[in-house]
Scaffold this motif. Structure first.
Motif, PDB file in Angstrom:
ATOM      1  N   GLU A  15       8.372  -2.383   7.099  1.00 43.39           N
ATOM      2  CA  GLU A  15       8.127  -1.975   5.724  1.00 43.39           C
ATOM      3  C   GLU A  15       7.706  -3.185   4.899  1.00 43.39           C
ATOM      4  OE1 GLU A  15      11.381   0.053   3.879  1.00 43.39           O
ATOM      5  OE2 GLU A  15      10.081   1.006   2.392  1.00 43.39           O
ATOM      6  N   GLY A  16       6.643  -3.008   4.126  1.00 41.95           N
ATOM      7  CA  GLY A  16       6.119  -4.111   3.329  1.00 41.95           C
ATOM      8  C   GLY A  16       5.011  -4.886   4.010  1.00 41.95           C
ATOM      9  N   ALA A  17       4.868  -4.706   5.308  1.00 40.49           N
ATOM     10  CA  ALA A  17       3.813  -5.392   6.053  1.00 40.49           C
ATOM     11  C   ALA A  17       2.483  -4.681   5.869  1.00 40.49           C
ATOM     12  CB  ALA A  17       4.175  -5.475   7.523  1.00 40.49           C
ATOM     13  N   SER A  18       1.418  -5.377   6.234  1.00 39.32           N
ATOM     14  CA  SER A  18       0.093  -4.761   6.154  1.00 39.32           C
ATOM     15  C   SER A  18      -0.167  -3.912   7.389  1.00 39.32           C
ATOM     16  CB  SER A  18      -0.983  -5.847   6.029  1.00 39.32           C
ATOM     17  OG  SER A  18      -0.979  -6.655   7.185  1.00 39.32           O
ATOM     18  N   LEU A  19      -1.137  -3.018   7.242  1.00 37.36           N
ATOM     19  CA  LEU A  19      -1.417  -2.062   8.311  1.00 37.36           C
ATOM     20  C   LEU A  19      -2.916  -1.965   8.533  1.00 37.36           C
ATOM     21  CD1 LEU A  19      -0.638   0.439  10.136  1.00 37.36           C
ATOM     22  CD2 LEU A  19      -1.022   1.820   8.077  1.00 37.36           C
ATOM     23  N   GLU A  20      -3.316  -1.870   9.786  1.00 34.41           N
ATOM     24  CA  GLU A  20      -4.691  -1.526  10.109  1.00 34.41           C
ATOM     25  C   GLU A  20      -4.690  -0.589  11.296  1.00 34.41           C
ATOM     26  OE1 GLU A  20      -7.473  -4.710  11.026  1.00 34.41           O
ATOM     27  OE2 GLU A  20      -9.133  -3.431  10.408  1.00 34.41           O
ATOM     28  N   LEU A  21      -5.268   0.584  11.128  1.00 39.33           N
ATOM     29  CA  LEU A  21      -5.413   1.562  12.192  1.00 39.33           C
ATOM     30  C   LEU A  21      -6.883   1.619  12.580  1.00 39.33           C
ATOM     31  CD1 LEU A  21      -3.122   4.465  10.907  1.00 39.33           C
ATOM     32  CD2 LEU A  21      -2.520   2.508  12.328  1.00 39.33           C
ATOM     33  N   ARG A  22      -7.130   1.570  13.880  1.00 40.21           N
ATOM     34  CA  ARG A  22      -8.492   1.472  14.365  1.00 40.21           C
ATOM     35  C   ARG A  22      -9.119   2.835  14.652  1.00 40.21           C
ATOM     36  NH1 ARG A  22      -8.506  -2.366  19.334  1.00 40.21           N
ATOM     37  NH2 ARG A  22      -6.541  -1.300  19.818  1.00 40.21           N
ATOM     38  N   CYS A  23     -10.414   2.902  14.393  1.00 39.82           N
ATOM     39  CA  CYS A  23     -11.194   4.097  14.676  1.00 39.82           C
ATOM     40  C   CYS A  23     -12.596   3.662  15.047  1.00 39.82           C
ATOM     41  CB  CYS A  23     -11.220   5.032  13.476  1.00 39.82           C
ATOM     42  SG  CYS A  23     -12.338   6.445  13.650  1.00 39.82           S
ATOM     43  N   ASN A  24     -13.090   4.133  16.185  1.00 42.51           N
ATOM     44  CA  ASN A  24     -14.466   3.883  16.592  1.00 42.51           C
ATOM     45  C   ASN A  24     -15.178   5.214  16.781  1.00 42.51           C
ATOM     46  OD1 ASN A  24     -12.786   1.427  18.024  1.00 42.51           O
ATOM     47  ND2 ASN A  24     -14.748   0.815  17.156  1.00 42.51           N
ATOM     48  N   TYR A  25     -16.414   5.256  16.382  1.00 42.62           N
ATOM     49  CA  TYR A  25     -17.162   6.505  16.466  1.00 42.62           C
ATOM     50  C   TYR A  25     -18.408   6.304  17.315  1.00 42.62           C
ATOM     51  CZ  TYR A  25     -20.323   4.346  13.140  1.00 42.62           C
ATOM     52  OH  TYR A  25     -21.210   3.490  12.546  1.00 42.62           O
ATOM     53  N   SER A  26     -18.914   7.408  17.787  1.00 47.62           N
ATOM     54  CA  SER A  26     -20.169   7.416  18.514  1.00 47.62           C
ATOM     55  C   SER A  26     -21.085   8.406  17.817  1.00 47.62           C
ATOM     56  CB  SER A  26     -19.937   7.847  19.964  1.00 47.62           C
ATOM     57  OG  SER A  26     -21.153   8.077  20.617  1.00 47.62           O
ATOM     58  N   TYR A  27     -22.149   7.886  17.226  1.00 44.04           N
ATOM     59  CA  TYR A  27     -23.054   8.746  16.468  1.00 44.04           C
ATOM     60  C   TYR A  27     -24.349   7.999  16.257  1.00 44.04           C
ATOM     61  CZ  TYR A  27     -24.462  12.209  12.978  1.00 44.04           C
ATOM     62  OH  TYR A  27     -25.103  13.195  12.291  1.00 44.04           O
TER      63      TYR A  27
END
Lengths: 114, 114
Positions: A15-27
């Motif tokens: 809690e309080g930490a930074s967050l990054e969630l990854r997403c890659n797309y093909s288009y």
């Protein structure tokens, strides 16, 4: 066919930490991209979307995402997570614009460490 | 935006029986979608239901198993027929009220087949 990949099945942050969630797309062309959140026992809520223009988009609940064409990515970020952010997060892309069809990534479950 | 309700919120059914799920929207919408979310999985589109026309089913889903009705612009039903334990899932309806690819989701129906 368009597709979207979320490489992380489960992430735990303090809690309080930074967050990054990854997403890659093909288009082939410029995709229409979304991030949705599903809290336990709830339906899906749209956090933010990218259609065109500024590649850094702001969403609700303090989330933002950056579209990077060179990396085919649309990662979700938050500078400081709260315990209430614990949920499942889904990246999605419009697959068929003529039919308003969107397809979802496999999801990333976010846990918050007290 | 749109507010969507679903009934029932959850049910436990015996194999071989059928369950009809209702989806009610607080405004008139053309496009309505039905999704399935199997345990621990992402969302899979079952069909698109537009008022006044037959539903369009995705690959792997057939009308005999998942008949859909769309009698007006605010309501739809999805029936899960001749259920087996593999049908245990959360079923969600969604709408795209403005035709902008931004979908709003109902809270879902959690179905358990024993």
């Amino acid at each position: 066919a368009q597709s979207v990949t979320q490489p992380d099945i489960h992430i735990t942050v303090s809690e309080g930490a930074s967050l990054e969630l990854r997403c890659n797309y093909s288009y082939g062309a410029t995709p229409y991209l979304f991030w949705y959140v599903q809290s336990p026992g709830q339906g899906l809520q749209l956090l933010l979307k990218y259609f065109s223009g500024d590649t850094l988009v702001q969403g609700i609940k303090g989330f933002e995402a950056e579209f990077k064409r060179s990396q085919s990515s649309f990662n979700l970020r938050k500078p400081s997570v709260h315990w209430s952010d614990a949920a499942e997060y889904f990246c999605a892309v419009v697959e068929d614009s003529s039919a308003s069809k969107i397809i979802f990534g496999s999801g990333t479950r976010l846990s918050i460490r007290p | 935006s749109a507010v969507i309700s679903q009934k029932p919120s959850r049910d436990i059914c015996q194999r071989g029986t059928s369950l009809t799920i209702q989806c009610q929207v607080d405004s008139q919408v053309t496009m309505m979608f039905w999704y399935r979310q199997q345990p621990g999985q992402s969302l899979t589109l079952i069909a698109t239901a537009n008022q006044g026309s037959e539903a369009t089913y995705e690959s792997g889903f057939v009308i005999d198993k998942f008949p859909i009705s769309r009698p007006n612009l605010t309501f739809s039903t999805l029936t899960v027929s001749n259920m087996s334990p593999e049908d245990s899932s959360i079923y969600l309806c969604s709408v795209d009220p403005e035709g902008s690819y931004e979908q709003y989701f109902g809270p879902g129906t959690r179905l358990t087949v024993t």
